[in-house]
Design a protein around this motif. Structure first.
Motif, PDB file in Angstrom:
ATOM      1  N   GLU A  42       3.969  43.651  48.606  1.00  0.00           N
ATOM      2  CA  GLU A  42       4.152  42.248  49.004  1.00  0.00           C
ATOM      3  C   GLU A  42       5.553  41.987  49.526  1.00  0.00           C
ATOM      4  N   GLU A  43       6.515  42.800  49.117  1.00  0.00           N
ATOM      5  CA  GLU A  43       7.904  42.586  49.536  1.00  0.00           C
ATOM      6  C   GLU A  43       8.269  43.366  50.802  1.00  0.00           C
ATOM      7  N   THR A  44       7.291  44.019  51.426  1.00  0.00           N
ATOM      8  CA  THR A  44       7.557  44.734  52.673  1.00  0.00           C
ATOM      9  C   THR A  44       8.067  43.772  53.738  1.00  0.00           C
ATOM     10  N   ASP A  45       9.100  44.171  54.421  1.00  0.00           N
ATOM     11  CA  ASP A  45       9.680  43.337  55.477  1.00  0.00           C
ATOM     12  C   ASP A  45       8.857  43.526  56.758  1.00  0.00           C
ATOM     13  N   TRP A  46       7.711  42.860  56.821  1.00  0.00           N
ATOM     14  CA  TRP A  46       6.814  43.032  57.961  1.00  0.00           C
ATOM     15  C   TRP A  46       7.410  42.553  59.282  1.00  0.00           C
ATOM     16  N   PRO A  47       8.201  41.482  59.319  1.00  0.00           N
ATOM     17  CA  PRO A  47       8.839  41.129  60.601  1.00  0.00           C
ATOM     18  C   PRO A  47       9.719  42.251  61.146  1.00  0.00           C
ATOM     19  N   GLN A  48      10.424  42.957  60.251  1.00  0.00           N
ATOM     20  CA  GLN A  48      11.235  44.088  60.714  1.00  0.00           C
ATOM     21  C   GLN A  48      10.351  45.226  61.205  1.00  0.00           C
ATOM     22  N   VAL A  49       9.261  45.484  60.497  1.00  0.00           N
ATOM     23  CA  VAL A  49       8.321  46.523  60.933  1.00  0.00           C
ATOM     24  C   VAL A  49       7.778  46.186  62.315  1.00  0.00           C
ATOM     25  N   LEU A  50       7.396  44.923  62.508  1.00  0.00           N
ATOM     26  CA  LEU A  50       6.855  44.507  63.802  1.00  0.00           C
ATOM     27  C   LEU A  50       7.888  44.671  64.908  1.00  0.00           C
TER      28      LEU A  50
END
Length: 414
Positions: free
Chosen positions: A310-318
């Protein structure tokens, strides 16, 4: 016993490509030299654990291997009734182990040159993989055949044809010309990447992992990094492998069933590999020209450093997938990008990207496209459509663990 067999085996595996490179450089007969090295390794495996390591193990192996080559040359020349032979002009007595100072002065590690030769553009990708694992990785033909689920005789023929192809091309043993080096290195790294991927997620068969392939890919990539310590993409590939391999202990349950990233017990991840991988990619991105392996490693680092899914930085991944698509746009990148889009902007946005990707012939009939679609449809609250997509993905995959996982997901919705 002076040396434990495991230590000897590790040393032999490390030295094998160096010895083969030295012999091929000297005699320019890949097939004969490869056979000679295997005989020398066998002699060493028998003698060293009982008698102790020689003062210069590499020189010992080169000496024994050279004598085997000379014996073969003498036999061939005698059989063909030739009066002149390399063996006569270069007697075996000349091949004694050099003194330590002499060995160091003329020593060179030909591992990278050997990798370039095994990844010669005249060879098919399948042949490049097989020959690299045999000649540089030190795996037996039986091990390689088992890893790729083909009969040993079939793999032996593939390797033999690859050696013959190299011989008929007349490729010299040496580094490619400066103008070709970058492209040939790209092929080498791609072959190592494919070996790792096949080991981490086997494309077919009953096992999800093939540890002998992932460990060989990492070992060989470490060897390339020692030879090219300033190359950012070599560092990036090694970082990507380490950051991915770190998760392996949590990828399957006690019954061998696949556990997706979001559900893995992160306490089982290998913190040592994560730390090394993060350090490698951080340094590479800050000191060298950016490349696709570095960006993939950076994405893996974002996942590995998140305390929970849940704490994955998805905006950074994107954002990183956007960078990767600008460098190396391909269907697999866009497939993963669709997942990141769904996690940031919602599943419907990701599904819109998948609809466009489905028109790409390269993804037609690929189980991963159906699997990602099923996941996003489930996220979007469309269980009926998700169920159909999971069943399609399960039908398309040739990996038994992946099929079981997809069938389990489908069963939850039915």
């Amino acid at each position: 016993m002076n040396d434990r067999p495991g230590q000897v085996d590790d040393l032999l595996r490390e030295l094998a490509p160096q010895v083969l490179g030295a012999l091929v450089r000297r005699y320019e007969q890949f097939d004969t030299c490869e056979d000679a090295v295997q005989e020398a390794l066998l002699d060493a495996a028998v003698q060293w654990p009982e008698q102790g390591l020689p003062d210069n193990p590499r020189a010992w192996l080169i000496t024994v291997g050279a004598r085997r080559v000379i014996d073969h040359m003498r036999s061939e020349h005698a059989r063909r009734r030739r009066e002149e032979s390399v063996a006569v002009s270069e007697p075996a007595d000349a091949f004694v182990a050099p003194a330590p100072g002499e060995e160091r002065s003329g020593d060179q590690d030909d591992t990278l040159t050997l990798l370039f030769l095994c990844c010669h553009p005249a060879l098919s990708q399948a042949s490049q993989l097989a020959l690299t694992l045999r000649a540089v990785g030190g795996l037996t033909t039986a091990q390689i055949a088992s890893a790729f689920l083909v009969p040993e005789a079939t793999m032996a023929q593939r390797i033999s044809r690859a050696k013959q192809r190299i011989k008929t091309t007349g490729a010299p043993f040496g580094m490619p010309p400066e103008g070709e080096r970058a492209e040939r290195l790209r092929v080498v790294l791609h072959v190592l990447y494919l070996i790792f991927n096949e080991g981490y997620t086997a494309t077919s068969g009953p096992e999800l992992h093939r540890a002998e392939l992932t460990s060989e890919a990492i070992r060989l990539t470490r060897a390339v990094r020692r030879l090219l310590p300033e190359d950012g993409e070599v560092a990036g590939l090694l970082a990507l492998m380490l950051l991915t391999e770190a998760r392996r202990p949590a990828r399957t349950g006690p019954d061998g069933r696949l556990i997706p990233l979001a559900e893995q017990d992160r306490a089982l991840w290998d913190g040592r590999l994560i730390e090394e991988g993060v350090e490698l990619v951080t340094k590479a991105l800050s000191t060298t020209a950016i490349g696709p392996y570095q960006v993939q490693a950076a994405i893996a680092a974002v996942h590995d450093e998140a305390p929970t899914a849940e704490e994955t930085d998805w905006p950074q991944v994107l954002a990183l997938y956007g960078v990767l698509a600008g460098i190396d746009d391909n269907p697999v990148v866009r497939l993963n990008q669709a997942v990141a889009v769904a996690m940031v902007r919602g599943p419907r946005a990701g599904l819109d990207l998948l609809d466009r990707l489905a028109a790409d012939d390269r993804m037609a009939g690929h189980h991963r496209l159906a699997a990602v679609r099923a996941h996003l449809l489930e996220m979007a609250g469309e269980p009926v459509a998700a169920l159909a997509a999971y069943r399609e993905a399960a039908r398309l995959t040739t990996s038994l663990p992946e099929r079981r996982y997809l069938e389990d997901r489908a069963a939850r919705l039915s």
